[in-house]
Design a protein around this motif. Structure first.
Motif, PDB file in Angstrom:
ATOM      1  N   TYR A  60      29.538  24.373  51.575  1.00 49.80           N
ATOM      2  CA  TYR A  60      30.945  24.330  51.186  1.00 49.80           C
ATOM      3  C   TYR A  60      31.356  23.083  50.418  1.00 49.80           C
ATOM      4  O   TYR A  60      32.394  23.078  49.757  1.00 49.80           O
ATOM      5  CB  TYR A  60      31.867  24.552  52.394  1.00 49.80           C
ATOM      6  CG  TYR A  60      31.650  23.584  53.540  1.00 49.80           C
ATOM      7  CD1 TYR A  60      32.231  22.328  53.551  1.00 49.80           C
ATOM      8  CD2 TYR A  60      30.852  23.958  54.621  1.00 49.80           C
ATOM      9  CE1 TYR A  60      32.013  21.454  54.604  1.00 49.80           C
ATOM     10  CE2 TYR A  60      30.641  23.094  55.673  1.00 49.80           C
ATOM     11  CZ  TYR A  60      31.222  21.838  55.655  1.00 49.80           C
ATOM     12  OH  TYR A  60      31.003  20.972  56.703  1.00 49.80           O
ATOM     13  N   ASN A  61      30.560  22.006  50.441  1.00 47.25           N
ATOM     14  CA  ASN A  61      30.877  20.813  49.649  1.00 47.25           C
ATOM     15  C   ASN A  61      30.009  20.678  48.406  1.00 47.25           C
ATOM     16  O   ASN A  61      30.151  19.734  47.643  1.00 47.25           O
ATOM     17  CB  ASN A  61      30.747  19.545  50.495  1.00 47.25           C
ATOM     18  CG  ASN A  61      31.979  19.288  51.327  1.00 47.25           C
ATOM     19  OD1 ASN A  61      33.061  19.763  51.001  1.00 47.25           O
ATOM     20  ND2 ASN A  61      31.822  18.562  52.401  1.00 47.25           N
ATOM     21  N   ASN A  62      29.072  21.585  48.204  1.00 47.36           N
ATOM     22  CA  ASN A  62      28.249  21.669  46.991  1.00 47.36           C
ATOM     23  C   ASN A  62      28.052  23.156  46.745  1.00 47.36           C
ATOM     24  O   ASN A  62      27.092  23.750  47.215  1.00 47.36           O
ATOM     25  CB  ASN A  62      26.908  20.949  47.171  1.00 47.36           C
ATOM     26  CG  ASN A  62      26.051  21.051  45.931  1.00 47.36           C
ATOM     27  OD1 ASN A  62      26.540  20.934  44.811  1.00 47.36           O
ATOM     28  ND2 ASN A  62      24.770  21.296  46.126  1.00 47.36           N
TER      29      ASN A  62
END
Length: 186
Positions: A60-62
């Motif tokens: 979710y962050n990449n």
């Protein structure tokens, strides 16, 4: 008709479906008794089962790999329950990538005192992106009492073909332990 797999079973995705170019790995769950936030992620691994760079960890962050071979599309809610998906384009996977484990974790499991023993309905479906047909499904039926991360499945290359293996292997120390295991700097 979709194939239903059990833990340890394998199937050859691209041999059985010669025109298969893009798939959607769809994680689903529906357990209304406790508010769970499951996350799907994937690692692009070389022959040594390590990432070649940290951006080969898709979560979710990449949200996408460098080549856009693997794209995390986020979470949604459908009539069937919660849903998180990762799209895989086999034609864009770099030639040195041999395996893509698909991971399921519980967001903030420690803070919420949650584990997979409290979830009874998690599953992964592999869908042909071109026609939206379900190819296979693996229902996570194991009893995980303390695990907060699970390798639910693996896509892996063998003799030039992409295959799927239903893994269902749980880990107590969450995503950080898997990141370290696969060579991601955390």
């Amino acid at each position: 008709m979709a194939i239903s797999l059990t833990k340890g079973q394998k199937t050859n995705l691209t041999k059985e479906n010669p025109n298969l170019k893009k798939i959607i790995a769809s994680l689903g769950w529906d357990d209304e008794s406790i508010d769970f936030d499951l996350d799907i992620s994937a690692f692009l691994l070389n022959a040594e089962e390590k990432v070649t760079q940290d951006v080969d960890f898709i979560f979710y962050n990449n949200m996408e790999s460098e080549t856009k071979a693997v794209i995390h599309t986020g979470s949604s809610r459908t009539e069937e329950g919660h849903n998180e998906t990762i799209m895989v384009d086999f034609s864009k996977i770099p030639s040195d990538i041999e395996k893509i484990p698909i991971i399921v974790t519980i967001h903030e499991a420690g803070e919420r005192q949650q584990n997979f023993g409290q979830i009874s309905t998690a599953f992964i479906r592999i869908i042909n992106e071109d026609d939206n047909e379900e190819i296979l499904r693996y229902d996570l039926a194991e009893d995980f009492s303390i695990e907060t991360a699970i390798i639910i499945a693996e896509l892996y290359k063998s003799s030039g073909e992409w295959k799927f293996r239903a893994v269902g292997s749980g880990f107590r120390d969450g995503l950080n332990a898997l990141c370290r295991n696969f060579g991601v700097n955390v």
